[in-house]
Scaffold this active site. Sequence first.
Site, PDB file in Angstrom:
ATOM      1  N   ASP A  87       0.817  -1.204   0.000  1.00 53.71           N
ATOM      2  CA  ASP A  87       0.000   0.000   0.000  1.00 53.71           C
ATOM      3  C   ASP A  87       0.851   1.253   0.000  1.00 53.71           C
ATOM      4  O   ASP A  87       0.653   2.183  -0.764  1.00 53.71           O
ATOM      5  CB  ASP A  87      -0.847   0.028   1.284  1.00 53.71           C
ATOM      6  CG  ASP A  87      -2.307  -0.192   0.966  1.00 53.71           C
ATOM      7  OD1 ASP A  87      -2.646  -0.104  -0.226  1.00 53.71           O
ATOM      8  OD2 ASP A  87      -3.081  -0.451   1.889  1.00 53.71           O
TER       9      ASP A  87
ATOM     10  N   GLY B  20      -7.255  11.429  -2.133  1.00 52.20           N
ATOM     11  CA  GLY B  20      -6.852  12.179  -3.305  1.00 52.20           C
ATOM     12  C   GLY B  20      -6.942  11.312  -4.547  1.00 52.20           C
ATOM     13  O   GLY B  20      -7.437  11.720  -5.591  1.00 52.20           O
ATOM     14  N   MET B  21      -6.498  10.055  -4.402  1.00 55.48           N
ATOM     15  CA  MET B  21      -6.520   9.107  -5.511  1.00 55.48           C
ATOM     16  C   MET B  21      -7.952   8.858  -5.971  1.00 55.48           C
ATOM     17  O   MET B  21      -8.263   8.856  -7.165  1.00 55.48           O
ATOM     18  CB  MET B  21      -5.896   7.800  -5.026  1.00 55.48           C
ATOM     19  CG  MET B  21      -5.797   6.764  -6.089  1.00 55.48           C
ATOM     20  SD  MET B  21      -4.232   6.906  -6.921  1.00 55.48           S
ATOM     21  CE  MET B  21      -3.263   5.790  -5.941  1.00 55.48           C
TER      22      MET B  21
END
Lengths: 455, 513
Positions: B299, B434-435
Amino acid sequence: MSVEISETLTFECETGNYHTFCPISCVSWLYQKIEDSFFLVIGTKTCGYFLQNTLGVMIFAEPRYAMAELEEGDISAQLNDYEELKRLCIRIKKDRNPNVIIWIGTCTTEIIKMDLEGMAPKLEYEIGIPIVVARANGLDYASTQGEDTVLAAMAHRCLEQESFVRERNGTIQELVEYGDHPPLTLFGSLPSNVASQLNLELRRQSVKVSGWLPAHRYTHLPSLGDGVYVCGVNPFLGRTATTLVRRERCRLIGAPFPIGPDGTRAWIEKICPVFDIETQGLEEREKRTWESLKDYISLVRGKSVFFMGDNLLEVSLARFLIRCGMIVYEIGIPYMDKRYQAAELALLRDTCIKMCVPIPRIVEKPDNYNQIRRMRELQPDLVITGMAHADPLEARGMNTKWSVEFTFAQIHGFANARNVLELVTRPLRRNDDLEDLGRTRKDRVKINCKLGSIL
Amino acid sequence: MRLAYWMYAGPAHIGTLRVASSFKNVHAIMHAPLGDDYFNVMRSMLERERDFAPVTASIVDRHVLARGSREKVVDNILRKEKEERPDLIILTPTCTSSILQEDLQNFANRASRISDSNVIFANVDHYQVNELQAADRTLEQVVQYYLDRFHGQETLDQSLTDVPSANIIGIFTLGFHSQHDCRELRRLLRDLDIKINQVIPEGGSIKDLKNLPKAWFNLVPYREVGLMTAMYLEKKFGMPYVSTTPMGFVDMAECIQQIQRNVNTLASISSNKRVDYEPYIDEQTRFVSRAAWFSRSIDCQNLTGKETVVFGDATHAALITKMLTREMGIHVSCAGTYCKHDAEWFKEQIQGFCDKILITDDHAEVGDMIARVEPSAIFGTQMERHIGKRLDIPCGVISSPVHIQNFPLGYRPFLGYEGTNQIADLVYNSFALGMEDHLLDLFGGHDTKEIMTRSLSTGIGLIWDPESRLELNKIPHFVRNKVKRKIERFAQQKGIVNITVEVMCAAREVLST
């Protein structure tokens, strides 16, 4: 009139050790009301931090106000005030291009005797934007009185009523609708839809409101002068009223304030006779409003209230709540303008007689410490108080409501009476809901002990 | 004069009041005009305090301006002494009193002669120091006042405790997550078998201050407040202090190693056994804290090289910068602080951990920098969060000044091993969101949007006259559509086609009941 009142109402004055907001807080609602304005607060970090912390979220929305933060060089007069202000105002003009810049004088400008009133006209001429000066400082004023100082200063900028005749002719339709009466200007800053509601309320009685001080734009300021009638919508506008009468030669209609259905009706009933108009359907309208408030009134009837006092709306709110069947123990208030509030005070007295309750004590410049002692004795069902005391009082088993919410909520006119009761009953409703949770239940005996240890 | 919309650090008296109201039974009296007591509001609102803030004002009004305070300040001190019986009263100057140049020191002296409480005058100048510096000074002043007194009376017991012990200095009210940090530090010291001698000022009692020198060493978790006190104690009593902030693994280890050195130095004198904390550090880092594993997980790989900007007070901005770069492989394009007075330390700390360093207390400068860099995420104060909102960049809040949401009820330390977990969550969530945003952008948003708006449209065949349209535009945009729909529904029910201002008002009246 005031003589007559003082025979029945008693006024006390305490030490003035009470909590309230600094009057510069008025920029928070005035900059939103006057859309083409820019407020420049000339003060220190202390003022700035106050605005930042109390106005919270609004700060980030590119507000049309800013601090001219005084630094050591300004205090010791190493820097030239005029040049410094000029520099900042030119920048404001460039960035925001407002139609007016309002300088808010603070404690610091008072103490160092900065001549804002002297500099403003010169600078105004030089940069070509009107500059209005209001001294909304904590040395002289409390919270909402800030608006009073701004409006009083702005009153000087209203045009002379020259176009009186022309305007009076108006369109034929208007003449039919309103009849022919001298111009009426209302003063006090209200959200525009509340102002529209009051306009409409008067239109129903064929009274035309020719202008508001303040209007939603600085360029729309009303015209004033001989023959113009003025009436206030808020109880903290004593200075503005005086200015309108003395300097602008307007005629003041002294009336209770349109807060609550009783206040709104009394307000209209004071205005109409001035123009030889007989009110129509007002009684019915008031009755209908009371009826729509039934559910809330059943919640508050017989409950007691204590106003610690910090925003000058206290007398009007107390009068309305007494009419709703509540018992008011004490009306704390920062400052009592007995002349400007005369009609409101008379209505308070009449309401008390009508509702068969004793007239509450009115305490000017209260002392919060003494008030908390009195509250311990009285155990009111609801305390209307500033933010500094609310949580500590809740922790001691009192129901509290933030007084500042009444400043920001829409409380004027028939339609908004419900909002006042919505606010007043909220702590009662919430705490009733939580009553069954044993751990949060309030224990009166415990409160006494705990308050005792604090006092 | 400077044009300011917003400030990062408050005025000096706020710092003094924060120290005063953190101690038990200490009362502060401000020499200030009406309305300057908003500290009480902040404390009651942000900290959700149950007790009345022990702060009152000796009000400066027109009379004081004309004639001076005269007896007023002394009277107010004596009154408070009778009402509350505090151990200490701190007379606090404000910007107003510093221009009036009244001799407040003299008032404090006079009052202290009559009063049962101790009275001191906080030695802070509004125009010289900010909130943080003032807090640092006031804490030192209070500690010094009491230790000097006992020292002078030779009643000061300087013998060390039998077992290793520490004072934690600099935990106080309205600090960023400092209550949680304090609990985490207590746990850390307990794990290391170190007794807590005292925590000041939060919850500390003035009467116990004389026991401060009994501790083996002082721990100063934050750079901003407590260092002056620690230095004073070192100079006066030879007490060593540890000022490495235990935030992030590397600095945690560094901090614990320093503690170890201090404990062992004194242990050899008092013939206690030497300690070795290395196994503890190793175990915590590798097995107990989940953040170390997290930064190795796949991650976190996705965060490699992402650009960020960090801004805050010196402690948090420096430590977070180091954590992001060193422990998570994130690229810090610019790191900055508003603690201009501590710029040297800050620069030294983050040298080599970021591309650029920004030292400023002008939020516009920070905003411009963020707009230039266009990072994938910001770590800053509430101000940066709002800048981020405007630029559509996610922001994690890592430092004061903060709003009420940064006084969480749940356990959220930034220090210690649990702190590393919390920070990892904060960092990861900022980026992940944000992604998600980008993906939504890519696919044109949530696909349900259009259907929702279509079903909500009701105003067919209704005419808004110009006046009512104007009125509608006055309603704040975020509720405008809702209000509009309600009014239209009302009009349809009544069979009204032309919507006027009067209809609007009537609708409002009906709808609000």
